[in-house]
Each structure stands twice: as structure tokens, then as C-alpha cells.
Design an enzyme around this catalytic site. Structure first.
Site, PDB file in Angstrom:
ATOM      1  N   GLU A   1       0.811  -1.214   0.000  1.00  0.00           N
ATOM      2  CA  GLU A   1       0.000   0.000   0.000  1.00  0.00           C
ATOM      3  C   GLU A   1       0.844   1.263   0.000  1.00  0.00           C
ATOM      4  O   GLU A   1       1.977   1.272   0.475  1.00  0.00           O
ATOM      5  CB  GLU A   1      -0.909  -0.008   1.243  1.00  0.00           C
ATOM      6  CG  GLU A   1      -1.888  -1.167   1.193  1.00  0.00           C
ATOM      7  CD  GLU A   1      -2.848  -1.233   2.380  1.00  0.00           C
ATOM      8  OE1 GLU A   1      -4.016  -1.570   2.152  1.00  0.00           O
ATOM      9  OE2 GLU A   1      -2.440  -0.965   3.528  1.00  0.00           O
TER      10      GLU A   1
ATOM     11  N   CYS B   1       3.301   8.646   1.382  1.00  0.00           N
ATOM     12  CA  CYS B   1       3.916   7.650   2.267  1.00  0.00           C
ATOM     13  C   CYS B   1       4.044   6.350   1.477  1.00  0.00           C
ATOM     14  O   CYS B   1       3.038   5.760   1.083  1.00  0.00           O
ATOM     15  CB  CYS B   1       3.013   7.479   3.490  1.00  0.00           C
ATOM     16  SG  CYS B   1       3.558   6.202   4.622  1.00  0.00           S
TER      17      CYS B   1
ATOM     18  N   CYS C   1       6.797  -7.128   6.582  1.00  0.00           N
ATOM     19  CA  CYS C   1       7.947  -6.670   7.353  1.00  0.00           C
ATOM     20  C   CYS C   1       8.385  -7.803   8.269  1.00  0.00           C
ATOM     21  O   CYS C   1       7.556  -8.565   8.757  1.00  0.00           O
ATOM     22  CB  CYS C   1       7.575  -5.447   8.195  1.00  0.00           C
ATOM     23  SG  CYS C   1       9.002  -4.670   9.003  1.00  0.00           S
TER      24      CYS C   1
ATOM     25  N   CYS D   1       7.426  -5.642  15.269  1.00  0.00           N
ATOM     26  CA  CYS D   1       7.076  -4.682  16.314  1.00  0.00           C
ATOM     27  C   CYS D   1       5.657  -5.010  16.780  1.00  0.00           C
ATOM     28  O   CYS D   1       4.756  -5.219  15.961  1.00  0.00           O
ATOM     29  CB  CYS D   1       7.163  -3.251  15.799  1.00  0.00           C
ATOM     30  SG  CYS D   1       8.829  -2.821  15.253  1.00  0.00           S
TER      31      CYS D   1
ATOM     32  N   CYS E   1       2.316  -3.001  15.508  1.00  0.00           N
ATOM     33  CA  CYS E   1       2.206  -2.603  14.098  1.00  0.00           C
ATOM     34  C   CYS E   1       1.455  -3.665  13.290  1.00  0.00           C
ATOM     35  O   CYS E   1       1.764  -4.855  13.368  1.00  0.00           O
ATOM     36  CB  CYS E   1       3.597  -2.392  13.518  1.00  0.00           C
ATOM     37  SG  CYS E   1       3.579  -1.933  11.774  1.00  0.00           S
TER      38      CYS E   1
ATOM     39  N   GLY F   1       7.011  -2.094   5.620  1.00  0.00           N
ATOM     40  CA  GLY F   1       8.393  -2.550   5.488  1.00  0.00           C
ATOM     41  C   GLY F   1       9.404  -1.721   6.249  1.00  0.00           C
ATOM     42  O   GLY F   1       9.115  -0.625   6.716  1.00  0.00           O
ATOM     43  N   GLU F   2      10.603  -2.283   6.359  1.00  0.00           N
ATOM     44  CA  GLU F   2      11.722  -1.605   7.001  1.00  0.00           C
ATOM     45  C   GLU F   2      12.693  -1.203   5.882  1.00  0.00           C
ATOM     46  O   GLU F   2      13.383  -2.052   5.319  1.00  0.00           O
ATOM     47  CB  GLU F   2      12.390  -2.547   8.015  1.00  0.00           C
ATOM     48  CG  GLU F   2      13.744  -2.109   8.512  1.00  0.00           C
ATOM     49  CD  GLU F   2      13.793  -0.670   9.022  1.00  0.00           C
ATOM     50  OE1 GLU F   2      12.943  -0.271   9.839  1.00  0.00           O
ATOM     51  OE2 GLU F   2      14.694   0.073   8.583  1.00  0.00           O
TER      52      GLU F   2
ATOM     53  N   SER G   1      12.258   6.417   7.454  1.00  0.00           N
ATOM     54  CA  SER G   1      11.988   6.045   8.834  1.00  0.00           C
ATOM     55  C   SER G   1      12.462   4.621   9.080  1.00  0.00           C
ATOM     56  O   SER G   1      12.156   3.707   8.316  1.00  0.00           O
ATOM     57  CB  SER G   1      10.483   6.149   9.112  1.00  0.00           C
ATOM     58  OG  SER G   1      10.200   5.727  10.430  1.00  0.00           O
TER      59      SER G   1
ATOM     60  N   SER H   1      12.071   5.104  14.811  1.00  0.00           N
ATOM     61  CA  SER H   1      10.955   4.645  15.639  1.00  0.00           C
ATOM     62  C   SER H   1      11.488   4.248  17.001  1.00  0.00           C
ATOM     63  O   SER H   1      11.956   3.127  17.182  1.00  0.00           O
ATOM     64  CB  SER H   1      10.286   3.453  14.947  1.00  0.00           C
ATOM     65  OG  SER H   1       9.691   3.887  13.741  1.00  0.00           O
ATOM     66  N   LEU H   2      11.411   5.147  17.952  1.00  0.00           N
ATOM     67  CA  LEU H   2      11.996   4.903  19.266  1.00  0.00           C
ATOM     68  C   LEU H   2      10.990   4.208  20.198  1.00  0.00           C
ATOM     69  O   LEU H   2      11.240   3.125  20.697  1.00  0.00           O
ATOM     70  CB  LEU H   2      12.502   6.222  19.862  1.00  0.00           C
ATOM     71  CG  LEU H   2      13.423   6.107  21.074  1.00  0.00           C
ATOM     72  CD1 LEU H   2      14.660   5.295  20.769  1.00  0.00           C
ATOM     73  CD2 LEU H   2      13.817   7.494  21.576  1.00  0.00           C
ATOM     74  N   HIS H   3       9.881   4.888  20.467  1.00  0.00           N
ATOM     75  CA  HIS H   3       8.720   4.294  21.147  1.00  0.00           C
ATOM     76  C   HIS H   3       8.876   3.937  22.622  1.00  0.00           C
ATOM     77  O   HIS H   3       7.901   3.566  23.267  1.00  0.00           O
ATOM     78  CB  HIS H   3       8.204   3.051  20.404  1.00  0.00           C
ATOM     79  CG  HIS H   3       7.878   3.302  18.972  1.00  0.00           C
ATOM     80  ND1 HIS H   3       7.149   4.392  18.553  1.00  0.00           N
ATOM     81  CD2 HIS H   3       8.193   2.613  17.841  1.00  0.00           C
ATOM     82  CE1 HIS H   3       7.017   4.347  17.236  1.00  0.00           C
ATOM     83  NE2 HIS H   3       7.644   3.295  16.776  1.00  0.00           N
TER      84      HIS H   3
ATOM     85  N   ASN I   1      -2.785   3.759  16.447  1.00  0.00           N
ATOM     86  CA  ASN I   1      -3.912   3.427  15.571  1.00  0.00           C
ATOM     87  C   ASN I   1      -4.202   1.943  15.701  1.00  0.00           C
ATOM     88  O   ASN I   1      -3.365   1.112  15.364  1.00  0.00           O
ATOM     89  CB  ASN I   1      -3.573   3.764  14.118  1.00  0.00           C
ATOM     90  CG  ASN I   1      -3.371   5.254  13.954  1.00  0.00           C
ATOM     91  OD1 ASN I   1      -4.234   6.046  14.312  1.00  0.00           O
ATOM     92  ND2 ASN I   1      -2.210   5.651  13.438  1.00  0.00           N
TER      93      ASN I   1
ATOM     94  N   CYS J   1      -0.871   5.529  10.313  1.00  0.00           N
ATOM     95  CA  CYS J   1       0.399   4.887  10.667  1.00  0.00           C
ATOM     96  C   CYS J   1       0.160   3.528  11.283  1.00  0.00           C
ATOM     97  O   CYS J   1      -0.637   3.388  12.212  1.00  0.00           O
ATOM     98  CB  CYS J   1       1.143   5.695  11.726  1.00  0.00           C
ATOM     99  SG  CYS J   1       1.522   7.347  11.229  1.00  0.00           S
TER     100      CYS J   1
HETATM  101  N1  SAH Z   1       9.831   0.163   9.571  1.00  0.00           N
HETATM  102  C1  SAH Z   1       9.991   1.597   9.568  1.00  0.00           C
HETATM  103  C2  SAH Z   1       9.008   2.255   8.663  1.00  0.00           C
HETATM  104  C3  SAH Z   1       7.551   2.188   9.113  1.00  0.00           C
HETATM  105  S1  SAH Z   1       7.148   3.796   9.559  1.00  0.00           S
HETATM  106  C4  SAH Z   1       9.931   2.099  10.990  1.00  0.00           C
HETATM  107  O1  SAH Z   1       9.663   1.293  11.887  1.00  0.00           O
HETATM  108  O2  SAH Z   1      10.219   3.264  11.239  1.00  0.00           O
HETATM  109  C5  SAH Z   1       5.658   3.710  10.311  1.00  0.00           C
HETATM  110  C6  SAH Z   1       5.644   4.438  11.655  1.00  0.00           C
HETATM  111  O3  SAH Z   1       4.372   4.176  12.257  1.00  0.00           O
HETATM  112  C7  SAH Z   1       6.705   3.913  12.589  1.00  0.00           C
HETATM  113  O4  SAH Z   1       7.170   4.894  13.449  1.00  0.00           O
HETATM  114  C8  SAH Z   1       5.904   2.891  13.337  1.00  0.00           C
HETATM  115  O5  SAH Z   1       6.513   2.553  14.539  1.00  0.00           O
HETATM  116  C9  SAH Z   1       4.588   3.596  13.518  1.00  0.00           C
HETATM  117  N2  SAH Z   1       3.495   2.673  13.808  1.00  0.00           N
HETATM  118  C10 SAH Z   1       3.462   1.356  13.570  1.00  0.00           C
HETATM  119  N3  SAH Z   1       2.298   0.829  13.994  1.00  0.00           N
HETATM  120  C11 SAH Z   1       1.570   1.847  14.481  1.00  0.00           C
HETATM  121  C12 SAH Z   1       0.270   1.943  15.012  1.00  0.00           C
HETATM  122  N4  SAH Z   1      -0.526   0.880  15.109  1.00  0.00           N
HETATM  123  N5  SAH Z   1      -0.177   3.162  15.397  1.00  0.00           N
HETATM  124  C13 SAH Z   1       0.609   4.242  15.266  1.00  0.00           C
HETATM  125  N6  SAH Z   1       1.859   4.213  14.747  1.00  0.00           N
HETATM  126  C14 SAH Z   1       2.334   3.022  14.365  1.00  0.00           C
END
Ligand code: SAH
Length: 380
Positions: free
Chosen positions: A97, A110, A117, A121, A124, A180-181, A212, A234-236, A311, A354
Site C-alpha cells: 500500500e 507515504c 515486514c 514490532c 504494528c 516494510g523496514e 523512517s 521509531s523509538l517508542h 492506531n 500509521c
Molecule cells: N519500519 C519503519 C518504517 C515504518 S514507519 C519504521 O519502523 O520506522 C511507520 C511508523 O508508524 C513507525 O514509526 C511505526 O513505529 C509507527 N506505527 C506502527 N504501527 C503503528 C500503530 N498501530 N499506530 C501508530 N503508529 C504506528
């Protein structure tokens, strides 16, 4: 359409030096590649017959050996807020997508870098699908080419009588934040970035292209040698214990190493700052003490934090943090001198927000029974 059995070269996969070599191989001067790029990227042309300033002979040779072929569109959905999501064919059974997000002052596309992937995570939707394959350079560039052309057409025909208008329909920014990464597909992503930045390609400024990553540390060092696009990470989580759980690649490349790689990237690229994405998960990573821990990590460094309200997707165990918790988290950061913004949720009515991009992926890496992973078959 050619009936020849030899596959044609998809020119969307060739950065300028590759295209120059290709054109030279057809017996033309390498500088013709620039004319060709002008047609392909500035004018959205895919028919060599239309490229009237190229010699007839070259056109005929291109016709026989090359093509400009974006991924095939399986469906397009439009959100009430003007966000559009395209489902694109990867092969007979699989799809990925891309999403266009119009805003008053910009239009962000985007794009995806892989079908699925492999990083797993926990919050996701793409991760749940597992991993199938890397997208080719042509498939990555083809997303931008296709969206630019479709948005242009919609603008011309007035078919886009929705929330978008005027310049909002144009792509001003590209983010590799789809499925994807990107750094796990380094070989195909870097040439795609070159085409996005090339004056004769999409001619985007390096600050308007953002990659990202979930934190593949060795590839961040390699990226610093190859390109200078904006970096988002993506730190989180503010500590390794929690990040190990949310972003499992952290077990291999913990936070301290990751941050060192980020500051190195900025030094090498003379970049302004790294954006740290932080998904807001209710009761998991959204406490004020966690904001303070995050501020301690980032204070004094060229960093911005982008808080992403979680989300949800079917089957997830997480919930989105409340608005008050998000606000408080942001204030804790700001009070400690760490720049922080809250990402506005867009396109969630069509699962285009996202972390909601799922496409259609046949997992090659894990063996599943229903929704349950029962084993790992092959490592990508
Ligand atoms: N693999 C890369 C590119 C994906 S970017 C990465 O991890 O950065 C997509 C962004 O959305 C990332 O920061 C990811 O962590 C975040 N994301 C993934 N699942 C999500 C969700 N359910 N709700 C909000 N953000 C999310």
C-alpha cells in the site's frame, strides 16, 4: 506491448548513471538519459513514441527493450479527510500500500519498501502479516511516479472534488513510512532515494524526503555514506527493557548504540535533526516519568519527538493513550527543552493511518496456524 520473451528494462529502476549506461548501450549519447528522465519524471510520460525530441531510432530501440511501468493499481480508497490509499499489486497473490496525505501547505506521499515486514514490532499491523519480499527500486520509485500522475490527472479533470484542492494535490514530501523496514532493503532503497533527489528525477529537496527506520544501526552508518535524506527513528520507549518488548530489534541494537548512530548520521550529513517517532500506547509507554526519561535521553541533542497516537487494528492488545496523557507527555518534553509535536491521525477511516497498512502478504518467514505463529521457517 512487446511480444519478445526478453524482459524489458523498467527505467523507473535506474538512477541517472544506470540510465546513461543503458542509453549508451542502445548506441546513443549518454546525455540523452537526461532528456529521457525529463519525459519520465517531469512530464509523467510512459510512451516512448511521445518523446518527440529523441531521435526516432532511439525511440524504436527503447520501445523494443525498455518500459516505464509502475506497480499495477488494485484499488484506491479515499478517506473523508482527503487521504487516499492505493493497494498495489506485488504479484498474483500479494499487494502493498501507499498513502497520500494532503494538508493545506503540503502533500505527503507515504510509500512502502517491502511486502510485509520481518521486524515484528508488537503494535504494528504490517508486522502481523509477516514478511514476503523486498520491493524493487522500480516498485519503490514507481509508487511516487504513479501517485504524481494520478494526482495530476485528478487535478486536471476536477475528479478530486473532495477535501483536497490546489497545491494540496501535489506531492511535496515523500516519507518511507509505509509497509516494510527501508534499511532492511538497503540495496533497492538507496537507488530509489537517488531518483527522488535527482534534479532530473523528482527533484525533491533532501529535507522533503524522510526515511523512517526501526533502528538498524549498521545500516544507519552505511546510509550516512550514501545519501543525506532526513532520518526518522521509531523509538517508542525510553528504556531498553520496554523497547525490547515493543521493537524487538532493540535486543540486537540497544538505545545507546542507536542514538550514537543517529548523531553520527547528522554529523556526516550536516543535518538539522533526527525525528524520533513515539507511538502513544495507553498505560504502556505514556507515563510522565517515561516522558522525563525520554527527555534525559534526548536533551541537548538535535532531536524532535513526534508523538503518534496509536492506531488500532484487529487483534491488537494495545489501546490509544487518552488526549490528556498525550498532552501531558508532550508538555513534560517541552518543559525540558525537547521539541515535541503530536501527529494528527489521518485516513484512519480507510485504515490508512500509521501502522495500519497491511496490504496482502503471504508470509514466507513464519509458519502460522490461523493467527498464531507456530514456527519460523526461513530468515529473510
Ligand atoms: N519500519 C519503519 C518504517 C515504518 S514507519 C519504521 O519502523 O520506522 C511507520 C511508523 O508508524 C513507525 O514509526 C511505526 O513505529 C509507527 N506505527 C506502527 N504501527 C503503528 C500503530 N498501530 N499506530 C501508530 N503508529 C504506528
Amino acid at each position: 506491448m512487446s511480444t519478445s520473451a526478453t524482459p524489458r528494462t523498467n527505467l523507473l529502476g535506474l538512477p541517472r548513471p544506470g540510465l546513461e549506461a543503458f542509453v549508451a548501450g542502445l548506441g546513443s549519447k549518454p546525455f540523452r538519459a537526461r532528456q529521457l528522465m525529463n519525459w519520465i519524471y517531469k512530464r509523467g510520460a510512459d510512451s516512448f513514441a511521445d518523446m518527440t525530441d529523441l531521435a526516432k531510432e532511439l525511440r524504436a530501440r527503447l520501445e523494443a527493450s525498455a518500459e516505464v511501468r509502475p506497480p499495477e493499481v488494485l484499488s484506491v480508497q479515499r478517506s473523508a479527510d482527503g487521504t487516499r490509499k492505493w493497494l498495489l499489486r506485488a504479484d498474483a497473490a500479494q499487494a502493498f500500500e501507499m498513502v497520500f496525505i494532503p494538508e493545506p501547505d503540503r502533500g505527503t506521499l507515504c510509500i512502502s519498501s517491502q511486502v510485509g515486514c520481518a521486524l515484528d514490532c508488537s503494535f504494528c499491523a504490517t508486522a502481523q502479516q509477516g514478511f514476503n519480499r523486498n520491493l524493487s527500486t522500480a516498485e519503490i520509485v514507481g509508487q511516487v511516479w504513479l501517485a504524481a500522475r494520478e494526482l495530476e490527472r485528478a487535478a486536471r479533470t476536477g475528479a478530486a472534488a473532495d477535501a483536497t484542492s490546489g497545491s494540496e494535490r501535489h506531492i511535496t514530501n515523500v516519507v518511507l513510512m509505509g509497509m516494510g523496514e527501508p534499511l532492511a532493503n538497503f540495496r533497492n532503497v538507496v537507488p530509489a532515494l537517488r531518483i527522488l533527489l535527482d534534479d532530473f528525477g523528482f527533484d525533491l529537496s533532501r529535507r522533503r524526503v524522510t526515511l523512517s527506520t526501526s533502528g538498524l544501526v549498521p545500516q544507519i552508518y552505511r546510509l550516512a555514506e550514501e545519501t543525506n535524506v532526513a532520518l526518522a527513528v521509531s523509538l517508542h520507549a525510553p528504556d531498553d527493557a520496554l523497547r525490547n518488548e515493543l521493537v524487538p530489534i532493540n535486543k540486537k541494537h540497544p538505545i545507546a548504540e542507536l542514538l550514537t548512530a543517529c548523531w553520527h548520521y547528522l554529523d556526516e550529513q550536516n543535518g538539522r535533526s533526527v525525528t524520533f517517532e513515539y507511538v502513544m500506547l495507553d498505560g504502556v509507554n505514556d507515563a510522565p516519568a517515561q516522558a522525563r526519561a525520554l527527555a534525559r535521553l534526548l536533551h541537548g541533542h538535535p532531536a524532535k519527538v513526534n508523538l503518534i497516537p496509536f492506531n488500532p487494528f484487529p487483534g491488537t492488545r494495545y489501546r490509544r493513550s487518552g488526549a490528556a496523557a498525550i498532552q501531558r507527555f508532550r508538555d513534560e518534553l517541552l518543559q525540558r527543552g525537547v521539541l515535541a509535536t503530536v501527529r494528527r491521525t489521518r485516513g484512519d477511516d480507510i485504515d490508512a493511518a500509521c501502522g495500519q497498512l497491511a496490504g496482502r502478504v503471504i508470509d514466507r518467514t513464519t509458519v502460522r496456524l490461523g493467527n498464531k505463529v507456530i514456527g519460523v521457517a526461513v530468515q529473510p
